[in-house]
Design an enzyme around this catalytic site. Structure first.
Site, short mmCIF file in Angstrom:
data_model
loop_
_atom_site.label_atom_id
_atom_site.label_comp_id
_atom_site.label_asym_id
_atom_site.label_seq_id
_atom_site.Cartn_x
_atom_site.Cartn_y
_atom_site.Cartn_z
N VAL A 114 0.87 -1.19 0.00
CA VAL A 114 0.00 0.00 0.00
C VAL A 114 0.90 1.24 0.00
CG1 VAL A 114 -1.81 1.27 1.21
CG2 VAL A 114 -1.78 -1.24 1.28
N VAL A 116 1.21 5.58 -1.28
CA VAL A 116 0.74 6.83 -1.88
C VAL A 116 1.97 7.72 -2.07
CG1 VAL A 116 -0.67 8.91 -1.55
CG2 VAL A 116 -1.55 6.68 -0.82
N GLY A 122 -1.40 13.36 2.74
CA GLY A 122 -2.00 14.43 3.55
C GLY A 122 -3.20 15.09 2.89
N GLY A 124 -6.00 13.06 2.04
CA GLY A 124 -7.12 12.11 2.15
C GLY A 124 -7.10 11.03 1.07
N LEU A 125 -6.05 10.99 0.26
CA LEU A 125 -6.04 10.03 -0.85
C LEU A 125 -5.72 8.61 -0.40
CD1 LEU A 125 -4.44 12.17 -3.67
CD2 LEU A 125 -6.79 11.36 -3.50
N GLY A 126 -4.87 8.48 0.64
CA GLY A 126 -4.60 7.16 1.19
C GLY A 126 -5.88 6.55 1.75
N LYS A 127 -6.64 7.39 2.42
CA LYS A 127 -7.93 6.96 2.97
C LYS A 127 -8.88 6.55 1.83
CE LYS A 127 -11.47 8.67 6.17
NZ LYS A 127 -11.95 9.82 6.95
N ASP A 150 3.35 -1.12 9.20
CA ASP A 150 4.53 -0.52 9.82
C ASP A 150 4.06 0.40 10.95
OD1 ASP A 150 6.64 -1.64 8.33
OD2 ASP A 150 6.27 -0.27 6.67
N TYR A 157 -4.45 3.18 9.84
CA TYR A 157 -5.35 2.05 9.66
C TYR A 157 -6.40 1.97 10.77
CZ TYR A 157 -2.50 0.51 5.74
OH TYR A 157 -1.85 0.45 4.53
#
Lengths: 177, 177
Positions: A114, A116, A122, A124-127, A150, A157
């Site tokens: 995973v 980004v 920062g 909101g794209l990972g979310k 990690d 998460y």
């Protein structure tokens, strides 16, 4: 090329019952995030990813390089592959995020790789990437989604609803000596 | 039937490069443990397992029952399936252990459903099952073997060389609400 055709026709191919066995499986989803003027973010489940572009993304977050032959094999044999793209205008796309999952196609899926791009963190794209991934796995009736986080992303998460060590269950690793 | 033929001819079919794609893949290995007079222990990677017999084994350790349709699908789509059998005389075999792994066929494998029948625990058979599983995964060039261990089996896996939370990596789970 299928990617562009689907991307700009706005079509969203329905998920095959077993995405890992269907190389043609493809879905482009406009999440509607305008990151900067004239750019939009799309998700794709197309596995035909430029491995050098993926390597560049992984380099950007400082991951160790891996043999591209093995990366290709891992992508082929993952249950789900999600890539996240920034698209500018009509003809510029850039790989800015990635995630994949192994699975038994029935009960469990495990997320790997995973990532980004730091320039897009920062926002909101990972979310959004994770929510899209979870939605795809849920649509395949997978109910147990697991990962190995990690330390610096454990809170990320947690905020998405992941639980660490539920009921004392421990994530364990075996490596060759 | 392939099982018996291979079992008693002593043949050990070489591993296919991709066991999860080869339903015919089979290996019977005599580990030479004489558990009781006249009985021997064998491992098999044959996926054609009687699901009711497997359910009975899982019942014996108190696991919740799962739809057999999904168990069948999970077995089909696992990268590796290992079953452990007690064989008495020429014609009696009993399923006494099981393990399976999902994988991307390149880097990672994750173990699921590791079970040894309570009547056969404490004899080193769980250890033999795991060693056989690790050996099979290593022969497929998988170098990162992972699992999620219930608290009471963490020490068991430690003794096999598994490390919990290496470098602070956390096992995390997401379940539907």
């Amino acid at each position: 090329m299928g990617f562009w055709k689907s991307l700009f026709s706005g079509s969203d191919t329905p998920a095959a019952s077993s995405p890992s066995q269907t190389q043609e499986y493809f879905a482009a989803v406009d999440v509607g995030n305008d990151i900067s003027s004239g750019s939009r973010i799309f998700f794709s489940t197309d596995r035909d990813i430029d491995l050098y572009e993926l390597e560049e993304l992984c380099d950007a977050v400082g991951w160790s390089r891996r043999p591209l032959r093995k990366v290709k094999k891992a992508i082929q044999h993952s249950f789900l592959v999600i890539s996240m793209w920034e698209v500018r205008g009509n003809n510029q796309r850039r790989l800015i995020g990635f995630a994949r999952a192994t699975s038994d196609h029935a009960f469990n899926a495990t997320l790997w790789d995973v990532v980004v791009h730091p320039a897009f963190q920062g926002k909101g794209l990972g979310k959004a990437l994770m929510k899209h991934t979870i939605k795809k796995l849920r649509s395949e009736d997978i109910s147990n989604i697991t990962l190995f986080a990690d330390p610096h992303v454990v809170d990320f998460y947690h905020n998405l609803g992941f639980i660490s060590d539920p009921e004392g269950i421990k994530g364990m690793f075996w490596y060759p000596n």
